[in-house]
Design a protein around this motif. Structure first.
Motif, mmCIF file in Angstrom:
data_model
loop_
_atom_site.group_PDB
_atom_site.id
_atom_site.type_symbol
_atom_site.label_atom_id
_atom_site.label_comp_id
_atom_site.label_asym_id
_atom_site.label_seq_id
_atom_site.Cartn_x
_atom_site.Cartn_y
_atom_site.Cartn_z
ATOM 1 N N PHE A 287 0.827 -1.204 0.000
ATOM 2 C CA PHE A 287 0.000 0.000 0.000
ATOM 3 C C PHE A 287 0.864 1.258 0.000
ATOM 4 N N TYR A 288 2.053 1.188 0.570
ATOM 5 C CA TYR A 288 2.942 2.345 0.684
ATOM 6 C C TYR A 288 4.111 2.307 -0.302
ATOM 7 N N LYS A 289 3.996 1.547 -1.388
ATOM 8 C CA LYS A 289 5.130 1.405 -2.296
ATOM 9 C C LYS A 289 5.523 2.715 -2.975
ATOM 10 N N LYS A 290 4.600 3.655 -3.126
ATOM 11 C CA LYS A 290 4.919 4.933 -3.764
ATOM 12 C C LYS A 290 5.326 6.012 -2.757
ATOM 13 N N THR A 291 5.268 5.702 -1.480
ATOM 14 C CA THR A 291 5.648 6.652 -0.439
ATOM 15 C C THR A 291 7.169 6.789 -0.403
ATOM 16 N N LYS A 292 7.655 8.022 -0.490
ATOM 17 C CA LYS A 292 9.091 8.270 -0.413
ATOM 18 C C LYS A 292 9.482 8.393 1.053
ATOM 19 N N ILE A 293 10.592 7.765 1.393
ATOM 20 C CA ILE A 293 11.106 7.833 2.755
ATOM 21 C C ILE A 293 12.407 8.626 2.719
ATOM 22 N N CYS A 294 12.465 9.684 3.527
ATOM 23 C CA CYS A 294 13.644 10.536 3.613
ATOM 24 C C CYS A 294 14.172 10.489 5.044
ATOM 25 N N CYS A 295 15.454 10.738 5.169
ATOM 26 C CA CYS A 295 16.091 10.663 6.475
ATOM 27 C C CYS A 295 16.995 11.878 6.670
ATOM 28 N N TYR A 296 16.755 12.623 7.738
ATOM 29 C CA TYR A 296 17.612 13.748 8.099
ATOM 30 C C TYR A 296 18.663 13.228 9.067
ATOM 31 N N LYS A 297 19.934 13.386 8.671
ATOM 32 C CA LYS A 297 21.044 12.924 9.507
ATOM 33 C C LYS A 297 22.012 14.060 9.734
ATOM 34 N N LEU A 298 22.667 14.055 10.892
ATOM 35 C CA LEU A 298 23.644 15.091 11.213
ATOM 36 C C LEU A 298 24.929 14.948 10.414
ATOM 37 N N LYS A 299 25.304 13.705 10.083
ATOM 38 C CA LYS A 299 26.497 13.489 9.268
ATOM 39 C C LYS A 299 26.354 12.181 8.504
ATOM 40 N N ALA A 300 27.068 12.113 7.405
ATOM 41 C CA ALA A 300 27.027 10.912 6.567
ATOM 42 C C ALA A 300 27.845 9.790 7.205
ATOM 43 N N HIS A 301 27.372 8.584 7.050
ATOM 44 C CA HIS A 301 28.095 7.392 7.489
ATOM 45 C C HIS A 301 27.857 6.335 6.417
ATOM 46 N N THR A 302 28.895 5.996 5.697
ATOM 47 C CA THR A 302 28.763 5.137 4.525
ATOM 48 C C THR A 302 28.029 3.834 4.820
ATOM 49 N N GLY A 303 28.413 3.125 5.841
ATOM 50 C CA GLY A 303 27.802 1.840 6.154
ATOM 51 C C GLY A 303 26.323 1.958 6.490
ATOM 52 N N THR A 304 26.000 2.868 7.375
ATOM 53 C CA THR A 304 24.608 3.062 7.785
ATOM 54 C C THR A 304 23.756 3.568 6.631
ATOM 55 N N ASP A 305 24.280 4.544 5.897
ATOM 56 C CA ASP A 305 23.520 5.118 4.788
ATOM 57 C C ASP A 305 23.255 4.088 3.701
ATOM 58 N N GLU A 306 24.246 3.269 3.393
ATOM 59 C CA GLU A 306 24.064 2.238 2.363
ATOM 60 C C GLU A 306 23.038 1.195 2.795
ATOM 61 N N LEU A 307 23.055 0.814 4.061
ATOM 62 C CA LEU A 307 22.059 -0.136 4.569
ATOM 63 C C LEU A 307 20.666 0.457 4.462
ATOM 64 N N LEU A 308 20.504 1.699 4.915
ATOM 65 C CA LEU A 308 19.184 2.331 4.864
ATOM 66 C C LEU A 308 18.718 2.513 3.426
ATOM 67 N N LYS A 309 19.625 2.846 2.540
ATOM 68 C CA LYS A 309 19.270 2.990 1.130
ATOM 69 C C LYS A 309 18.830 1.641 0.552
ATOM 70 N N ALA A 310 19.523 0.578 0.933
ATOM 71 C CA ALA A 310 19.202 -0.760 0.434
ATOM 72 C C ALA A 310 17.827 -1.239 0.906
ATOM 73 N N ILE A 311 17.422 -0.844 2.102
ATOM 74 C CA ILE A 311 16.127 -1.312 2.603
ATOM 75 C C ILE A 311 14.978 -0.384 2.245
ATOM 76 N N GLY A 312 15.290 0.788 1.620
ATOM 77 C CA GLY A 312 14.189 1.587 1.130
ATOM 78 C C GLY A 312 14.173 3.071 1.389
ATOM 79 N N VAL A 313 15.207 3.642 2.002
ATOM 80 C CA VAL A 313 15.242 5.095 2.184
ATOM 81 C C VAL A 313 15.608 5.724 0.841
ATOM 82 N N ASN A 314 14.792 6.667 0.381
ATOM 83 C CA ASN A 314 15.003 7.276 -0.929
ATOM 84 C C ASN A 314 16.011 8.425 -0.915
#
Length: 96
Positions: free
Chosen positions: A32-59
């Motif tokens: 039902f939520y496949k078209k919903t965009k998920i965004c994440c506000y972060k204080l700093k980039a972290h390659t490992g965490t960001d890549e994991l979140l991107k892989a599971i669906g953060v746009n």
């Protein structure tokens, strides 16, 4: 959330970091939520965490430097790019 069916959800990573992976996976598993965009506000980039979140669906990720170092026009462009499709959908509903 089911009644509203948002076009975009913005999470503050510092506020929900312990549960963010579980929340994103749960939203992405619901068709039902496949078209919903998920965004994440972060204080700093972290390659490992960001890549994991991107892989599971953060746009999109938004970082403070994206908002502070850019001219005012570019600040608006970051969010208009995210919200553009959502706004067009609302306007289409109003026009009909």
């Amino acid at each position: 959330m089911f009644e509203v069916k948002p076009d975009m959800i913005l999470f503050d990573y510092e506020h929900v970091k312990n549960d963010l992976e579980r929340i994103v996976r749960r939203i992405r598993m619901n068709a039902f939520y496949k078209k919903t965009k998920i965004c994440c506000y972060k204080l700093k980039a972290h390659t490992g965490t960001d890549e994991l979140l991107k892989a599971i669906g953060v746009n999109n990720f938004v970082y403070p430097e994206d908002l502070l170092n850019n001219p005012a026009e570019e600040k608006v462009n970051i969010f208009t790019a995210i919200l553009d499709a959502s706004l067009m959908r609302v306007l289409a509903k109003v026009a009909n």
